[in-house]
Design a protein around this motif. Structure first.
Motif, PDB file in Angstrom:
ATOM      1  N   UNK A  74       0.837  -1.192   0.000  1.00 44.33           N
ATOM      2  CA  UNK A  74       0.000   0.000   0.000  1.00 44.33           C
ATOM      3  C   UNK A  74       0.880   1.254   0.000  1.00 44.33           C
ATOM      4  N   UNK A  75       1.970   1.240   0.773  1.00 44.61           N
ATOM      5  CA  UNK A  75       2.837   2.423   0.867  1.00 44.61           C
ATOM      6  C   UNK A  75       3.470   2.748  -0.485  1.00 44.61           C
ATOM      7  N   UNK A  76       3.944   1.703  -1.210  1.00 43.82           N
ATOM      8  CA  UNK A  76       4.527   1.912  -2.534  1.00 43.82           C
ATOM      9  C   UNK A  76       3.471   2.478  -3.488  1.00 43.82           C
ATOM     10  N   UNK A  77       2.235   1.969  -3.395  1.00 42.24           N
ATOM     11  CA  UNK A  77       1.165   2.475  -4.253  1.00 42.24           C
ATOM     12  C   UNK A  77       0.923   3.956  -4.001  1.00 42.24           C
ATOM     13  N   UNK A  82      -8.033   1.808  -6.607  1.00 42.39           N
ATOM     14  CA  UNK A  82      -8.910   0.666  -6.899  1.00 42.39           C
ATOM     15  C   UNK A  82      -8.429  -0.068  -8.148  1.00 42.39           C
ATOM     16  N   UNK A  83      -8.126   0.653  -9.214  1.00 42.31           N
ATOM     17  CA  UNK A  83      -7.703   0.013 -10.456  1.00 42.31           C
ATOM     18  C   UNK A  83      -6.339  -0.652 -10.308  1.00 42.31           C
ATOM     19  N   UNK A  84      -5.404   0.019  -9.663  1.00 38.95           N
ATOM     20  CA  UNK A  84      -4.079  -0.570  -9.472  1.00 38.95           C
ATOM     21  C   UNK A  84      -4.175  -1.799  -8.562  1.00 38.95           C
ATOM     22  N   UNK A  85      -5.213  -1.822  -7.715  1.00 37.14           N
ATOM     23  CA  UNK A  85      -5.417  -2.966  -6.825  1.00 37.14           C
ATOM     24  C   UNK A  85      -5.799  -4.244  -7.548  1.00 37.14           C
ATOM     25  N   UNK A  86      -6.199  -4.157  -8.795  1.00 38.46           N
ATOM     26  CA  UNK A  86      -6.503  -5.360  -9.556  1.00 38.46           C
ATOM     27  C   UNK A  86      -7.513  -5.116 -10.647  1.00 38.46           C
ATOM     28  N   UNK A 102      -9.962  13.943  -5.685  1.00 41.77           N
ATOM     29  CA  UNK A 102     -10.324  12.892  -4.726  1.00 41.77           C
ATOM     30  C   UNK A 102     -10.749  11.638  -5.484  1.00 41.77           C
ATOM     31  N   UNK A 103     -11.579  11.837  -6.493  1.00 37.26           N
ATOM     32  CA  UNK A 103     -12.080  10.723  -7.294  1.00 37.26           C
ATOM     33  C   UNK A 103     -10.943  10.001  -8.012  1.00 37.26           C
ATOM     34  N   UNK A 104     -10.015  10.731  -8.602  1.00 34.98           N
ATOM     35  CA  UNK A 104      -8.934  10.091  -9.355  1.00 34.98           C
ATOM     36  C   UNK A 104      -7.989   9.331  -8.429  1.00 34.98           C
ATOM     37  N   UNK A 118     -16.690   0.457 -10.487  1.00 31.71           N
ATOM     38  CA  UNK A 118     -17.562   1.601 -10.237  1.00 31.71           C
ATOM     39  C   UNK A 118     -18.219   1.500  -8.866  1.00 31.71           C
ATOM     40  N   UNK A 119     -18.727   0.335  -8.519  1.00 30.25           N
ATOM     41  CA  UNK A 119     -19.374   0.157  -7.218  1.00 30.25           C
ATOM     42  C   UNK A 119     -18.391   0.370  -6.075  1.00 30.25           C
ATOM     43  N   UNK A 120     -17.177  -0.138  -6.225  1.00 29.99           N
ATOM     44  CA  UNK A 120     -16.154   0.046  -5.181  1.00 29.99           C
ATOM     45  C   UNK A 120     -15.824   1.515  -4.977  1.00 29.99           C
ATOM     46  N   UNK A 121     -15.629   2.216  -6.088  1.00 36.43           N
ATOM     47  CA  UNK A 121     -15.269   3.633  -6.019  1.00 36.43           C
ATOM     48  C   UNK A 121     -16.435   4.460  -5.485  1.00 36.43           C
ATOM     49  N   UNK A 122     -17.639   4.187  -5.979  1.00 36.56           N
ATOM     50  CA  UNK A 122     -18.816   4.973  -5.586  1.00 36.56           C
ATOM     51  C   UNK A 122     -19.017   4.999  -4.084  1.00 36.56           C
ATOM     52  N   UNK A 123     -18.806   3.875  -3.429  1.00 36.44           N
ATOM     53  CA  UNK A 123     -18.975   3.807  -1.978  1.00 36.44           C
ATOM     54  C   UNK A 123     -18.030   4.761  -1.256  1.00 36.44           C
TER      55      UNK A 123
END
Length: 151
Positions: free
Chosen positions: A1-4, A53-57, A45-47, A65-70
């Protein structure tokens, strides 16, 4: 997470780069209206959240979209503000309050007025920090949201 987070910080140090690349004039960010700061802060904030989220997999777009929207809805942003408010400097708190108190002619679909205004204040703070090239501080403040993703 820190590297991300470091990678995101390097990718999102855009304000200064964009300003330099397009030879945009120097402007005192403190003169911007709080809703202008919230406008750009919402996008930043959104980006950040979308990037993590995208780099996570790789996943279907609907799931992304659902993950980000929350995490980007007004309720989540208001909750984040309450978690970090004690960490804000006087300057940051003043920017937040300007954004929170700004008279907006829109409202959130799924949030009450208090949550919506709190979220607008947070977005104004993010916009201010972004335009001041303080991306590291934005990431530090958003870290509780990103840490919750790991659980």
């Amino acid at each position: 997470m820190e590297k991300e987070l470091t990678d995101i910080q390097n990718q999102i140090q855009l304000a200064g780069y964009i300003k330099e690349h397009y030879k945009l004039p120097d402007t005192d960010i403190r003169t911007y209206s709080p809703l202008t700061l919230a406008f750009i802060g919402d996008g930043i904030y959104d980006i950040i959240i979308r990037t993590v989220v995208v780099v996570g997999g790789n996943a279907p777009v609907n799931k992304l979209h659902k993950s980000v929207s929350k995490m980007v809805q007004a309720k989540a942003q208001a909750e984040l503000f309450h978690r970090i408010q004690d960490q804000l400097s006087e300057e940051e708190l003043a920017v937040y309050k300007r954004g929170r108190n700004a008279k907006s002619f829109t409202s959130a679909k799924n949030a009450g007025i208090v949550e919506y205004r709190t979220a607008t204040g947070l977005e104004a703070l993010v916009g201010y920090l972004y335009l001041m090239n303080r991306t590291e501080r934005i990431l530090e403040l958003i870290k509780p949201v990103l840490s919750a993703m790991d659980t």
